[in-house]
Design a protein around this motif. Structure first.
Motif, PDB file in Angstrom:
ATOM      1  N   GLN A  59      34.566   2.020  45.454  1.00 42.24           N
ATOM      2  CA  GLN A  59      34.105   0.673  45.108  1.00 42.24           C
ATOM      3  C   GLN A  59      33.230   0.075  46.202  1.00 42.24           C
ATOM      4  N   SER A  60      32.071  -0.426  45.778  1.00 42.40           N
ATOM      5  CA  SER A  60      31.189  -1.160  46.681  1.00 42.40           C
ATOM      6  C   SER A  60      30.934  -2.542  46.093  1.00 42.40           C
ATOM      7  N   TYR A  61      30.393  -3.420  46.943  1.00 46.06           N
ATOM      8  CA  TYR A  61      30.084  -4.793  46.560  1.00 46.06           C
ATOM      9  C   TYR A  61      28.664  -5.077  47.026  1.00 46.06           C
ATOM     10  N   LEU A  62      27.931  -5.887  46.257  1.00 43.08           N
ATOM     11  CA  LEU A  62      26.534  -6.149  46.572  1.00 43.08           C
ATOM     12  C   LEU A  62      26.231  -7.628  46.477  1.00 43.08           C
ATOM     13  N   LYS A  63      25.571  -8.139  47.514  1.00 45.47           N
ATOM     14  CA  LYS A  63      25.083  -9.519  47.528  1.00 45.47           C
ATOM     15  C   LYS A  63      23.595  -9.472  47.859  1.00 45.47           C
ATOM     16  N   GLY A  64      22.747  -9.753  46.860  1.00 48.58           N
ATOM     17  CA  GLY A  64      21.311  -9.819  47.101  1.00 48.58           C
ATOM     18  C   GLY A  64      20.996 -10.986  48.024  1.00 48.58           C
ATOM     19  N   LEU A  65      20.137 -10.754  49.003  1.00 51.17           N
ATOM     20  CA  LEU A  65      19.828 -11.800  49.978  1.00 51.17           C
ATOM     21  C   LEU A  65      18.406 -12.339  49.848  1.00 51.17           C
ATOM     22  N   VAL A  66      17.510 -11.576  49.236  1.00 52.80           N
ATOM     23  CA  VAL A  66      16.122 -12.016  49.047  1.00 52.80           C
ATOM     24  C   VAL A  66      15.782 -11.817  47.579  1.00 52.80           C
ATOM     25  N   SER A  67      15.399 -12.892  46.905  1.00 56.45           N
ATOM     26  CA  SER A  67      15.072 -12.790  45.481  1.00 56.45           C
ATOM     27  C   SER A  67      13.682 -13.340  45.187  1.00 56.45           C
ATOM     28  N   ASP A  68      12.793 -13.267  46.152  1.00 58.98           N
ATOM     29  CA  ASP A  68      11.421 -13.748  45.991  1.00 58.98           C
ATOM     30  C   ASP A  68      10.572 -12.628  45.399  1.00 58.98           C
TER      31      ASP A  68
END
Length: 135
Positions: A29-38
């Protein structure tokens, strides 16, 4: 005993949600948080958190690169044909275009890195248990 449990809550940035979009390319299991959405920025930046024993499949970045900034826990990085490198907070990995590699948590530790990625990934086979368990 599991080490670095504080990583599961995010060290610098939040751990994010379960990484369902890429789950097929991970063992564990991994977790992902996008930090740049431009959309005007042609590079992905995300905080990736790995439960103990979790690792991604072998993969290649085409027409791009990947930079990993390790922010917490302990993990591994390996390029094809080379020995695996032990990773800890403060380590930086640069993967050049076309290099087959994988990265993930140590068996007994949470692991977290910021991934800065350009280009198109080609996802390949999983890192087999025999190879991983020798680390």
């Amino acid at each position: 005993m599991v080490k670095h449990e504080e990583v599961k809550d995010g060290v610098i940035f939040p751990a994010g949600e379960k990484n369902e979009a890429f789950a097929q390319y991970f063992v564990g299991q991994s977790y992902l948080k996008g930090l740049v959405s431009d959309p005007a920025v042609n590079v992905g930046v995300g905080n990736v958190t790995f439960e103990p024993g979790c690792r991604n499949n072998w993969h290649i970045h085409h027409d791009g690169y990947q930079i990993l900034l390790v922010t917490g826990g302990e993990g591994w990085y390996q390029e094809e044909g080379k020995s695996a490198q032990f990773l800890k907070a403060g380590d930086v990995i640069v993967t050049h275009d076309g290099v087959k590699h994988w990265h993930g948590a140590a068996k007994d530790s949470w692991f977290e890195h910021i991934a800065i990625t350009a280009g198109t990934p080609e996802w390949l086979e999983p890192v087999d248990d025999e190879t991983y368990n020798k680390l």
